[in-house]
Design an enzyme around this catalytic site. Structure first.
Site, short mmCIF file in Angstrom:
data_model
loop_
_atom_site.label_atom_id
_atom_site.label_comp_id
_atom_site.label_asym_id
_atom_site.label_seq_id
_atom_site.Cartn_x
_atom_site.Cartn_y
_atom_site.Cartn_z
N THR A 52 0.85 -1.19 0.00
CA THR A 52 0.00 0.00 0.00
C THR A 52 0.89 1.24 0.00
O THR A 52 1.73 1.41 0.88
CB THR A 52 -0.91 -0.02 1.25
OG1 THR A 52 -1.69 -1.21 1.20
CG2 THR A 52 -1.83 1.19 1.28
N GLU B 181 -6.39 -10.02 7.36
CA GLU B 181 -5.66 -11.06 8.10
C GLU B 181 -6.67 -12.03 8.71
O GLU B 181 -7.72 -11.63 9.17
CB GLU B 181 -4.79 -10.41 9.18
CG GLU B 181 -3.58 -9.76 8.58
CD GLU B 181 -2.71 -9.08 9.63
OE1 GLU B 181 -2.76 -9.48 10.80
OE2 GLU B 181 -1.99 -8.15 9.25
N LYS C 103 -7.29 1.66 -3.16
CA LYS C 103 -6.85 0.95 -1.96
C LYS C 103 -7.03 1.81 -0.70
O LYS C 103 -7.61 1.39 0.30
CB LYS C 103 -5.37 0.56 -2.12
CG LYS C 103 -4.69 0.10 -0.86
CD LYS C 103 -5.28 -1.20 -0.37
CE LYS C 103 -4.83 -1.52 1.04
NZ LYS C 103 -5.39 -2.75 1.53
N LEU D 192 -20.16 -3.01 10.83
CA LEU D 192 -21.00 -2.23 11.73
C LEU D 192 -20.96 -2.84 13.13
O LEU D 192 -21.92 -2.70 13.88
CB LEU D 192 -22.43 -2.16 11.20
CG LEU D 192 -22.66 -1.27 9.98
CD1 LEU D 192 -24.12 -1.30 9.55
CD2 LEU D 192 -22.23 0.19 10.25
N CYS E 210 -2.94 -2.36 9.15
CA CYS E 210 -3.37 -1.61 7.97
C CYS E 210 -4.14 -0.34 8.29
O CYS E 210 -3.72 0.75 7.91
CB CYS E 210 -4.23 -2.51 7.10
SG CYS E 210 -3.38 -4.03 6.66
N ARG F 102 0.09 -5.58 15.97
CA ARG F 102 0.36 -4.19 15.56
C ARG F 102 -0.87 -3.31 15.82
O ARG F 102 -1.96 -3.62 15.40
CB ARG F 102 0.78 -4.15 14.08
CG ARG F 102 2.21 -4.61 13.91
CD ARG F 102 2.62 -4.67 12.47
NE ARG F 102 2.06 -5.83 11.81
CZ ARG F 102 2.28 -6.14 10.53
NH1 ARG F 102 3.04 -5.37 9.79
NH2 ARG F 102 1.75 -7.22 10.00
#
Ligand code: UGA
Length: 433
Positions: free
Chosen positions: A123, A155, A204, A250, A260, A327
């Protein structure tokens, strides 16, 4: 579409590179994955997969003949029709994406005297493709094409997402390069969106921003539900059935994390700012998420008063279930805040080995974490937590307070078992209201 096998080099053996390499091998292509970490390559050559991603190990094992790992650039590039870049692009201190690993790959490419296509999977900010194109030209790599082919895999479901995507996006400077990248995906049933490179890069970033916006939106609705007595689970169901809105993303909770969303939100915010645009909505999405991670602390205060010397069990550490990725996990913020308040923190996760979390005790089962606790907090909705005998666990706790940060458990039986239960955006516990 022709289905003749191609030779694919993949630079980067992280989550994205490994999934990309293994899935292209599964489609029948011959793949060499290259990484700069020798231990990682050595482990992969011994068929040890260094990350936890459901289905990946089996896929790598099944395609062993067509899938190789190397630390050597020349070996990876040798005969390659496509050079996929799947290296990390973490945020720098300024919030911009750090593209140094991307530039290293471009600069390390040897002279290539035949047609092949460099494909960006990492990205990157909008405009990166153009800069890479210039750098390739400066280096005399004029025969090498360039395309952007962003990834939309999540993931935990990455293999499935790659092989059964909602769409494949291909942006190229030359149609023939875009055609070649689209052909490489033959065997995957999905619409292919063809565009210019900048638009593919923006697709993206915009896709992730849209998903984050939905999460922060429902989290704010949840917070208003708490203040007004409504139940966000019912509200999400009620609005999600509107086809214009849809039900995905939601789920109210303690905020998004991962490798990400946090990184990409900063990168897009910074990209806009660098171009002179103040992206107000995205700024709000980020701020709402930061505050959301901390709301559990307020809930614990309201039930336990001071948290000093209170024992709090965090159930789940990974940023979401079915991954070992820590992360930007909300658990890190929660653990840090609890320790700062003087609480004793004990954590459980079925996959993450949290032994490097300073000051946090690690338990090997949810029941063990809850033993003697003043409160348990569900941080990650691991399915194992649905099978816990909560009534029995409650009997071993000092105070039966359960904060369900993911709204995964039915509060009624818990309340019947004597728990004070609070979710996110759900009607308050009648016992404590
Ligand atoms: C996300 C996107 O879903 C992928 O499409 C994208 O390719 C990927 O980022 C990426 O850019 O590489 P991922 O971060 O793996 O994938 O995980 P998600 O399942 O999207 O969850 C992200 C975070 O949002 C998690 O912390 C999750 O708990 C949270 N979330 C998700 C919610 O709080 N509520 C929801 O309704 C959905």
């Amino acid at each position: 579409m022709s289905t003749s096998p191609s030779r694919v080099a993949v630079f980067g053996a992280g989550y994205v590179g490994l999934v990309t390499g293994a899935c292209f091998a599964e489609l029948g292509h011959s793949v060499v994955v290259r990484d700069v970490i020798p231990e990682r390559i050595a482990a992969l050559q011994r068929s040890e997969v260094p990350i936890y991603e459901p289905g990946l190990e089996e896929l790598i094992a099944r395609n062993g003949e067509r899938l190789h790992f190397t630390g050597d650039v020349g070996e990876a590039i040798d005969g390659a029709d496509f050079v996929y870049i799947a290296v990390g692009t973490p945020p720098t201190y300024s919030g911009d994406a750090d593209l140094s690993a991307v530039w290293t790959v471009i600069d390390e490419l040897p002279a290539i005297d035949r047609r092949c296509v460099v494909v960006m999977k990492s990205t990157v900010p909008v405009g990166t493709g153009l800069k890479v194109r210039h750098r390739l030209d400066e280096r005399g790599l004029n025969l090498v094409g360039y395309a952007s082919n962003p990834e939309f895999t999540a993931e935990g479901t990455a293999v499935k997402d790659f092989l059964h995507p909602d769409r494949i996006v291909v942006g190229a400077f030359k149609d023939e390069d875009g055609d070649a990248v689209a052909r490489l995906h033959a065997g995957i049933e999905a619409p292919v969106v063809r565009s210019d490179v900048a638009s593919a890069e923006m697709i993206k970033l915009a896709a992730n921003a849209a998903l984050m916006t939905r999460i922060s939106f429902i989290n704010e609705i949840a917070n208003v539900c708490e203040a007004t007595g409504a139940d966000v689970v019912r509200v999400a169901e009620g609005i999600g059935l509107d086809r214009r809105i849809g039900p995905s993303f939601l789920r109210a909770g303690i905020g998004f994390g991962g490798s990400c969303f946090p990184k990409d939100s900063l990168a897009l915010k910074q990209l806009a700012a660098n171009s002179g645009y103040h992206f107000q909505l995205l700024n709000a999405v980020i701020e709402v998420n930061e505050l959301q991670k901390r709301r559990v602390i307020g809930k614990l205060h309201s039930h336990l008063g001071s948290l000093r010397n209170k024992r709090v069990a965090l159930l789940g550490l990974a940023f979401k279930p079915h991954t070992d990725d820590m992360r930007e996990a909300p658990s890190l913020v929660l653990a840090g805040r609890l320790l700062a308040e003087g609480a004793d923190v004990i954590a459980w996760d079925p996959v993450v080995d949290g032994h490097d979390l300073h000051g946090v005790e690690i338990a090997d089962a949810p029941e063990a974490a809850a033993l003697g606790a003043d409160a348990v907090v569900i941080v990650t909705e691991w399915p194992q937590l649905a099978d816990v005998d909560w009534a029995a666990v409650g009997g071993t706790m000092r105070t039966r307070v359960l904060i369900d940060g993911r709204n995964m458990l039915d509060p009624a039986p818990l309340r019947a078992a004597g728990f004070t239960v609070e979710g996110i955006g759900r009607a308050a516990d009648p016992g404590i209201a």
